[in-house]
Design an enzyme around this catalytic site. Structure first.
Site: not given
Length: 290
Positions: A90, A92, A94, A96, A109, A177, A220, A225, A237
């Site tokens: 969880t 801010k 989104a 999943v 997502k 996936e 990012d 990530n 991401d």
């Protein structure tokens, strides 16, 4: 090159489609999910009630409105989802969720329309030629962001970068996936002990270059990530990734290179952000020198 890059699952670029920095406009008009939500027929209302009544499916008002339920309903109708499960993570903007697809577990997502950081999204969308003329409607901005992430994953995959396989997108729901085992997500680079940092760095360096050659900048990229899954490094991401035509693309790329270089330097790899940047953009510099 030191080490064996196959240790971290470097994809064979020879077997991937060639891509350049061309781009396609992304459609942000109403989807079938919007029409289903407006119609609110009996089957849809029964479907929504079943999800709301499922104890495992903890409904958050900030995430699930009728149009979001309709998006999941449409994905079920289209055969992408057979069952919808509980949350895997969880955030801010989104959350999943685990879902069951025809071939096993997938990740759904779900972006919040009301709670997403509108200003931050605009910073990445404004100047991206795929989203010219999108306007300032918050819902459309969020929906554009979801389509942008799907398009970015497709482009990265075509460029030979290991990313979660994008399966489908419907309104504010991105199906892809599931990277992990059972109920446990794959661990980030920041969370593991890297046995061969030099090899891992060379894979990340190559993926960063392939993204750039395909006309994308992650925006990012860091040890948070990139995850390790089944012996592979997987870049995740990509929602904020921009095309090289974005006015801030160079700044984003320089930041990515600094972040990656700092992390691997702490692991003992001799590299600087400037050296990584030079490697990623060397084709540009060679062309400029001709």
């Amino acid at each position: 090159m030191s080490g064996n890059r196959e240790e971290y699952g470097l994809l064979d670029f020879e077997n991937t489609d060639g891509v350049g920095d061309e781009w396609e406009e992304v459609d942000v008009s109403d989807t079938e999910a919007d029409r289903i939500a407006r119609k609110r027929d009996r089957k849809f209302l029964e479907f929504r009630k079943r999800l709301k009544d499922n104890e495992q499916f903890k409904v958050e008002e900030s995430v699930f409105d009728d149009a979001t339920f309709a998006a999941i309903y449409k994905l079920v109708q289209d055969g992408y989802i057979e069952a919808f499960g509980g949350p895997l993570s969880t955030g801010k903007e989104a959350s999943v969720y685990e879902a069951l697809g025809p071939e096993g577990t997938v990740a759904a997502k779900v972006y919040r329309i009301s709670a997403s950081d509108f200003k931050q999204m605009r910073d990445y969308l404004d100047g991206d030629p795929r989203f010219e003329g999108i306007g300032s409607d918050k819902a459309k901005v969020v929906l554009a962001w979801v389509r942008k992430e799907y398009a970015n994953l497709k482009r990265a995959q075509a460029a030979g970068v290991r990313v979660p396989d994008p399966i489908a997108v419907e309104r504010n729901v991105l199906l892809m996936e599931y990277i992990g085992v059972e109920d446990q997500r794959a661990r980030r680079l920041a969370e593991v002990t890297i046995e061969n940092p030099q090899t891992a760095f060379e894979v990340v360096r190559e993926y960063t270059r392939r993204l750039y050659d395909a006309g994308l900048v992650h925006g990012d990229l860091s040890e948070y990530n990139i995850v390790v899954h089944d012996g592979e490094l997987v870049v995740i991401d990509l929602g904020q990734a921009v095309t090289v035509h974005h006015p801030n693309a160079r700044d984003f790329l320089e930041r990515d290179c600094r972040n990656v270089a700092k992390f691997f330097a702490r692991q003992g790899v001799e590299v600087t952000g400037d050296e990584l940047l030079e490697y990623v953009t060397r084709a540009d510099e060679e062309e400029g020198g001709e």
